[in-house]
Design a protein around this motif. Sequence first.
Motif, mmCIF file in Angstrom:
data_model
loop_
_atom_site.group_PDB
_atom_site.id
_atom_site.type_symbol
_atom_site.label_atom_id
_atom_site.label_comp_id
_atom_site.label_asym_id
_atom_site.label_seq_id
_atom_site.Cartn_x
_atom_site.Cartn_y
_atom_site.Cartn_z
ATOM 1 N N ARG A 133 0.832 -1.213 0.000
ATOM 2 C CA ARG A 133 0.000 0.000 0.000
ATOM 3 C C ARG A 133 0.862 1.256 0.000
ATOM 4 O O ARG A 133 0.552 2.235 -0.675
ATOM 5 N N GLU A 136 2.211 1.663 -3.403
ATOM 6 C CA GLU A 136 1.139 2.141 -4.278
ATOM 7 C C GLU A 136 0.958 3.652 -4.142
ATOM 8 O O GLU A 136 0.823 4.360 -5.147
ATOM 9 N N ASN A 157 -2.737 -2.133 -6.614
ATOM 10 C CA ASN A 157 -4.008 -2.093 -5.902
ATOM 11 C C ASN A 157 -4.546 -3.504 -5.665
ATOM 12 O O ASN A 157 -4.974 -3.847 -4.556
#
Length: 186
Positions: A133, A136, A157
């Motif tokens: 995450r 990302e 994702n």
Amino acid sequence: MVKLTKIYTGGGDGGESGLVDGSRLTKSHDRFMAIGDVDEANAAIGLARAALKPDSHSAHLLARVQNDLFDLGADLATPGEIEGALRLADGRAAALEAEIDTLSDQLGPLTSFVLPGGSEASARLHMARAQVRRAERRVVQLHAESPLNPEILKYLNRLSDLLFQLSRAENDMGKADILWQPGGSD
């Protein structure tokens, strides 16, 4: 195949590093920060993989993911259009979706948020999910400055979702998940 005869070059001793196109940027540039966060996520996945049964479907799946992340890193290190450049292939995010769907069919429905933990393998998968995450977020930031291969954004994702479902699977197919309770528990 890559063949390295010398591990160090000294080229980055001044705080810069090179991209595939030959250009150089500071190591603190958003592009290198994104590449570094993806590399860190890949290392966390390797650590999680080490806690899995070596011949399990999950271990083989994560080996493929680690290879995908190398391709993704090469894609990030290649700005612009370069003939024959290594890119994250189209369809890799869809492959993750198929794996997530299979796991979702096997796992019971969620009745609460899941807290990271349970088995060691599950806890490591949760840590890897959190690091994916972070990668990302960094890649999204870079994409806002310099458009990237859209498959990269979709892949990262979906990857965090896959790691979440794998963590549940490692907790006895979700039966040993540690569930969030409002206000905590004793």
